[in-house]
Scaffold this motif. Structure first.
Motif, mmCIF file in Angstrom:
data_model
loop_
_atom_site.group_PDB
_atom_site.id
_atom_site.type_symbol
_atom_site.label_atom_id
_atom_site.label_comp_id
_atom_site.label_asym_id
_atom_site.label_seq_id
_atom_site.Cartn_x
_atom_site.Cartn_y
_atom_site.Cartn_z
ATOM 1 N N ALA A 12 -21.010 3.915 6.429
ATOM 2 C CA ALA A 12 -20.883 3.919 4.963
ATOM 3 C C ALA A 12 -21.068 5.324 4.410
ATOM 4 O O ALA A 12 -20.362 5.742 3.483
ATOM 5 C CB ALA A 12 -21.895 2.956 4.349
ATOM 6 N N SER A 13 -21.998 6.084 4.978
ATOM 7 C CA SER A 13 -22.236 7.458 4.513
ATOM 8 C C SER A 13 -21.026 8.351 4.782
ATOM 9 O O SER A 13 -20.700 9.225 3.970
ATOM 10 C CB SER A 13 -23.475 8.045 5.197
ATOM 11 N N CYS A 14 -20.365 8.134 5.930
ATOM 12 C CA CYS A 14 -19.154 8.906 6.236
ATOM 13 C C CYS A 14 -18.078 8.656 5.181
ATOM 14 O O CYS A 14 -17.378 9.584 4.753
ATOM 15 C CB CYS A 14 -18.617 8.528 7.616
ATOM 16 N N GLU A 15 -17.950 7.401 4.771
ATOM 17 C CA GLU A 15 -16.933 7.057 3.768
ATOM 18 C C GLU A 15 -17.256 7.668 2.408
ATOM 19 O O GLU A 15 -16.352 7.941 1.612
ATOM 20 C CB GLU A 15 -16.814 5.532 3.637
ATOM 21 N N GLN A 16 -18.521 7.897 2.141
ATOM 22 C CA GLN A 16 -18.922 8.442 0.832
ATOM 23 C C GLN A 16 -18.783 9.960 0.740
ATOM 24 O O GLN A 16 -18.815 10.504 -0.362
ATOM 25 C CB GLN A 16 -20.365 8.041 0.524
ATOM 26 N N ILE A 134 -24.167 14.067 5.250
ATOM 27 C CA ILE A 134 -24.752 12.822 5.764
ATOM 28 C C ILE A 134 -26.277 12.886 5.661
ATOM 29 O O ILE A 134 -26.887 13.860 6.109
ATOM 30 C CB ILE A 134 -24.340 12.599 7.242
ATOM 31 N N PRO A 135 -26.919 11.845 5.111
ATOM 32 C CA PRO A 135 -28.389 11.794 5.118
ATOM 33 C C PRO A 135 -28.898 11.340 6.486
ATOM 34 O O PRO A 135 -28.314 10.442 7.092
ATOM 35 C CB PRO A 135 -28.708 10.762 4.043
ATOM 36 N N ILE A 136 -29.933 11.969 6.994
ATOM 37 C CA ILE A 136 -30.505 11.567 8.275
ATOM 38 C C ILE A 136 -32.005 11.397 8.147
ATOM 39 O O ILE A 136 -32.629 11.875 7.191
ATOM 40 C CB ILE A 136 -30.214 12.589 9.403
ATOM 41 N N CYS A 137 -32.582 10.699 9.131
ATOM 42 C CA CYS A 137 -34.036 10.616 9.294
ATOM 43 C C CYS A 137 -34.396 11.174 10.657
ATOM 44 O O CYS A 137 -33.609 11.068 11.617
ATOM 45 C CB CYS A 137 -34.514 9.171 9.170
ATOM 46 N N VAL A 138 -35.568 11.760 10.764
ATOM 47 C CA VAL A 138 -36.011 12.377 12.014
ATOM 48 C C VAL A 138 -37.406 11.877 12.367
ATOM 49 O O VAL A 138 -38.311 11.897 11.528
ATOM 50 C CB VAL A 138 -36.027 13.916 11.908
ATOM 51 N N GLY A 139 -37.554 11.403 13.612
ATOM 52 C CA GLY A 139 -38.868 11.041 14.135
ATOM 53 C C GLY A 139 -39.170 11.903 15.341
ATOM 54 O O GLY A 139 -38.286 12.160 16.166
#
Length: 418
Positions: A12-16, A134-139
């Protein structure tokens, strides 16, 4: 330390990215043939739909709630993934691309502080948001299992969450076993029957019990929760079997249309074969009506045939011609076919075959032609050059009613700036 980076609602983020008007609005992505919902952002989830819902059942809800629907555009998603990975490679000495939207970054020889890893995580977030969109999260944690868990909790900590040895037990005590990578709901239920109610109790579980109840995978998970690296890096091995198939958008009754689709799927399969620097010596063609759940057994039919090639090859025309020989033997008139599948068998690494008394110049010509085809499709996209047979009949192609343009891989649809 291991960093686990994961794209948020990736498809979905890619499409946005190229639809700024949709930012902050509900978006969902459909599977092949626009069948079921396979991805959706948090705004779409809040509307009451979920992954796995058949689109025809929730179409009215989507229209009512203003959810924008997209057909799956894997060419776009793969290219965005490649761009993100190129940024990861600037930071980490070693990387594992675990899936199209998530990667592990290994910092094994870096003796850095929690603050250092937090800075890396936030810098990755900023760069990927700015340069890719693209928004990401990092752990970040000592093992892959813990890094996956910390990534899940990262949204509660601004998108980046780093392991702290003094706080890890409190976190594990608040986490259900089913949340842990490699456990899942079924194993979590089994653990609960044995008194293991949370991830901290799983961490302190005797290894012999873990192996007995959860097999060797559970044994490795317990070690990983204790900070001992046990889940090895996954390396992508060459495939022994390569398959290419899609469902048709309509039922197909004539052999000419099936042959047209078969040629296209064979081209895709052989392209993958050359990409892993391999050759094959057999090709299987399978056709099916794909209506096994129909009460009308007379409308059900599937069959397959294998054709042996005279030698190992990755030359598309030779493999396509072999597949075309098989089709008349399995095709039956009167059936509405939904699938044709190409399977390449007896795959071996590409090798010199001069002992077969084949004209070496002929082999060189074929290799140069395939190298040129691969280079053209790499630059201009799939279908930019193809066998003429795959274009003789139209209308059977996979249903993609809501397909977005491939703006990063097709020069003809790149947005213009005035």
């Amino acid at each position: 330390m291991v960093l686990h980076a994961d794209g948020n609602s990736f498809y979905a983020s890619c499409e946005q990215i190229y639809r700024p008007d949709l930012r902050g609005k509900p978006v969902a992505v459909l599977s092949n043939n626009d069948g079921i919902i396979i991805a959706l952002n948090k705004e779409a989830k809040a509307c009451g739909i979920k992954r796995g819902d058949p689109y025809f059942k929730v179409r009215d809800i989507c229209d009512w709630k203003g959810i924008t629907i997209f057909s799956s555009n894997y060419t776009l998603y793969a290219d965005i993934s490649r761009r993100i990975t190129s940024i990861y490679m600037e930071y980490a000495p070693d990387i594992e691309e675990y899936s199209i939207d998530e990667s592990f970054l290994f910092f094994d020889d870096c003796n850095w502080s929690i603050k250092d890893y937090e800075e890396i995580g936030f810098d990755l977030k900023r760069r990927i948001a700015k340069e890719v969109g693209i928004p990401i999260c990092v752990g970040a944690a000592p093992t892959k299992t813990l890094a996956k868990l910390y990534n899940k909790k990262a949204k509660e900590h601004g998108g980046v969450f780093v392991y702290n040895p003094r706080e890890v037990d409190a976190l594990l005590e608040s986490v259900d076993c089913g949340t842990i990578w490699g456990i899942g709901p079924a194993r979590a239920k089994k653990l609960q029957l044995h008194g293991i109610k949370n991830a901290l109790m799983l961490k302190h579980m005797p290894l012999c019990d873990a192996k007995r109840l959860l097999t060797i995978q559970g044994f490795a998970t317990v070690q990983e929760l204790n900070g001992i690296r046990s889940v090895e890096k996954v390396t992508r091995e060459k495939k022994d079997i390569i398959t290419s198939s899609r469902q048709f958008s309509i039922k197909v009754y004539d052999m000419a249309t099936i042959e047209c689709a078969m040629v296209e799927y064979a081209e895709i399969a052989v392209e993958r074969l050359r990409k892993q620097k391999s050759e094959c010596q057999a090709v299987q063609v399978t056709i099916s009506t794909c209506n096994y759940y129909s009460d009308d057994t007379d409308s059900q039919y599937s069959n397959a045939a294998i054709v042996q090639l005279p030698r190992l090859t990755s030359y598309t025309p030779d493999i396509v011609n072999a597949a075309r020989l098989a089709l008349p033997y399995i095709f039956r008139q009167g059936y509405g076919y939904k699938v044709v599948m190409i399977t390449l068998l007896e795959i071996m690494p590409a090798q010199y075959q001069g002992w077969l008394w084949i004209d070496p110049m002929e082999d060189i010509k074929k290799k140069r032609l395939m190298d040129a085809v691969d280079e053209i499709t790499k630059v201009y996209g799939r279908h930019s050059i193809t066998l003429a047979k795959s274009w003789t009949v139209d209308g059977w192609q996979m249903k993609r009613e809501f397909l977005s343009p491939c703006v990063t891989t097709d020069i003809l649809v790149v947005p213009g700036v005035r």
